[in-house]
Motif scaffolding. Structure first.
Motif, mmCIF file in Angstrom:
data_model
loop_
_atom_site.group_PDB
_atom_site.id
_atom_site.type_symbol
_atom_site.label_atom_id
_atom_site.label_comp_id
_atom_site.label_asym_id
_atom_site.label_seq_id
_atom_site.Cartn_x
_atom_site.Cartn_y
_atom_site.Cartn_z
ATOM 1 N N LEU A 119 0.821 -1.208 0.000
ATOM 2 C CA LEU A 119 0.000 0.000 0.000
ATOM 3 C C LEU A 119 0.855 1.258 0.000
ATOM 4 O O LEU A 119 0.565 2.226 -0.701
ATOM 5 C CB LEU A 119 -0.938 0.006 1.201
ATOM 6 N N GLU A 120 1.920 1.250 0.776
ATOM 7 C CA GLU A 120 2.798 2.417 0.827
ATOM 8 C C GLU A 120 3.493 2.645 -0.508
ATOM 9 O O GLU A 120 3.647 3.784 -0.949
ATOM 10 C CB GLU A 120 3.816 2.258 1.953
ATOM 11 N N GLU A 121 3.886 1.550 -1.180
ATOM 12 C CA GLU A 121 4.517 1.685 -2.492
ATOM 13 C C GLU A 121 3.536 2.265 -3.505
ATOM 14 O O GLU A 121 3.895 3.130 -4.308
ATOM 15 C CB GLU A 121 5.034 0.326 -2.964
ATOM 16 N N LEU A 122 2.291 1.792 -3.470
ATOM 17 C CA LEU A 122 1.287 2.317 -4.389
ATOM 18 C C LEU A 122 1.007 3.793 -4.132
ATOM 19 O O LEU A 122 0.843 4.570 -5.070
ATOM 20 C CB LEU A 122 -0.010 1.509 -4.270
ATOM 21 N N LYS A 123 0.982 4.193 -2.865
ATOM 22 C CA LYS A 123 0.779 5.602 -2.544
ATOM 23 C C LYS A 123 1.931 6.447 -3.073
ATOM 24 O O LYS A 123 1.730 7.544 -3.588
ATOM 25 C CB LYS A 123 0.651 5.787 -1.030
ATOM 26 N N ALA A 124 3.143 5.935 -2.937
ATOM 27 C CA ALA A 124 4.310 6.676 -3.412
ATOM 28 C C ALA A 124 4.261 6.833 -4.931
ATOM 29 O O ALA A 124 4.563 7.900 -5.462
ATOM 30 C CB ALA A 124 5.591 5.975 -2.983
ATOM 31 N N ALA A 133 1.581 6.845 -6.794
ATOM 32 C CA ALA A 133 0.468 7.725 -7.147
ATOM 33 C C ALA A 133 0.837 9.190 -6.956
ATOM 34 O O ALA A 133 0.400 10.049 -7.719
ATOM 35 C CB ALA A 133 -0.749 7.378 -6.311
ATOM 36 N N THR A 134 1.635 9.507 -5.963
ATOM 37 C CA THR A 134 1.992 10.907 -5.722
ATOM 38 C C THR A 134 3.042 11.403 -6.709
ATOM 39 O O THR A 134 3.158 12.599 -6.926
ATOM 40 C CB THR A 134 2.509 11.110 -4.288
#
Length: 61
Positions: free
Chosen positions: A37-42, A44-45
């Motif tokens: 999840l943290e990788e996907l958030k990174a 996306a930003t």
């Protein structure tokens, strides 16, 4: 002085639970999902905004 003690009474400490194999596997899966999840958030930003309007027009004529 009187024999009374003032202040909050201390709560007994909880004993650490021993984790069995199922708990260890479950915790490991949670950690892996959190990393994903943290990788996907990174990712996306980092991307540019999706709603770019193409050519920009000024308000003046």
């Amino acid at each position: 002085m009187s024999g009374r003690k003032t202040g909050k009474k201390k709560q007994p400490k909880k004993q650490a639970k021993e984790m069995d194999e199922e708990d260890k596997v479950f915790r490991q899966k949670q950690k892996e999902e959190q990393k994903k999840l943290e990788e996907l958030k990174a990712k996306a930003t980092r991307k540019r905004p999706l709603a770019t309007g193409g050519t920009k027009k000024s308000g003046k004529k």
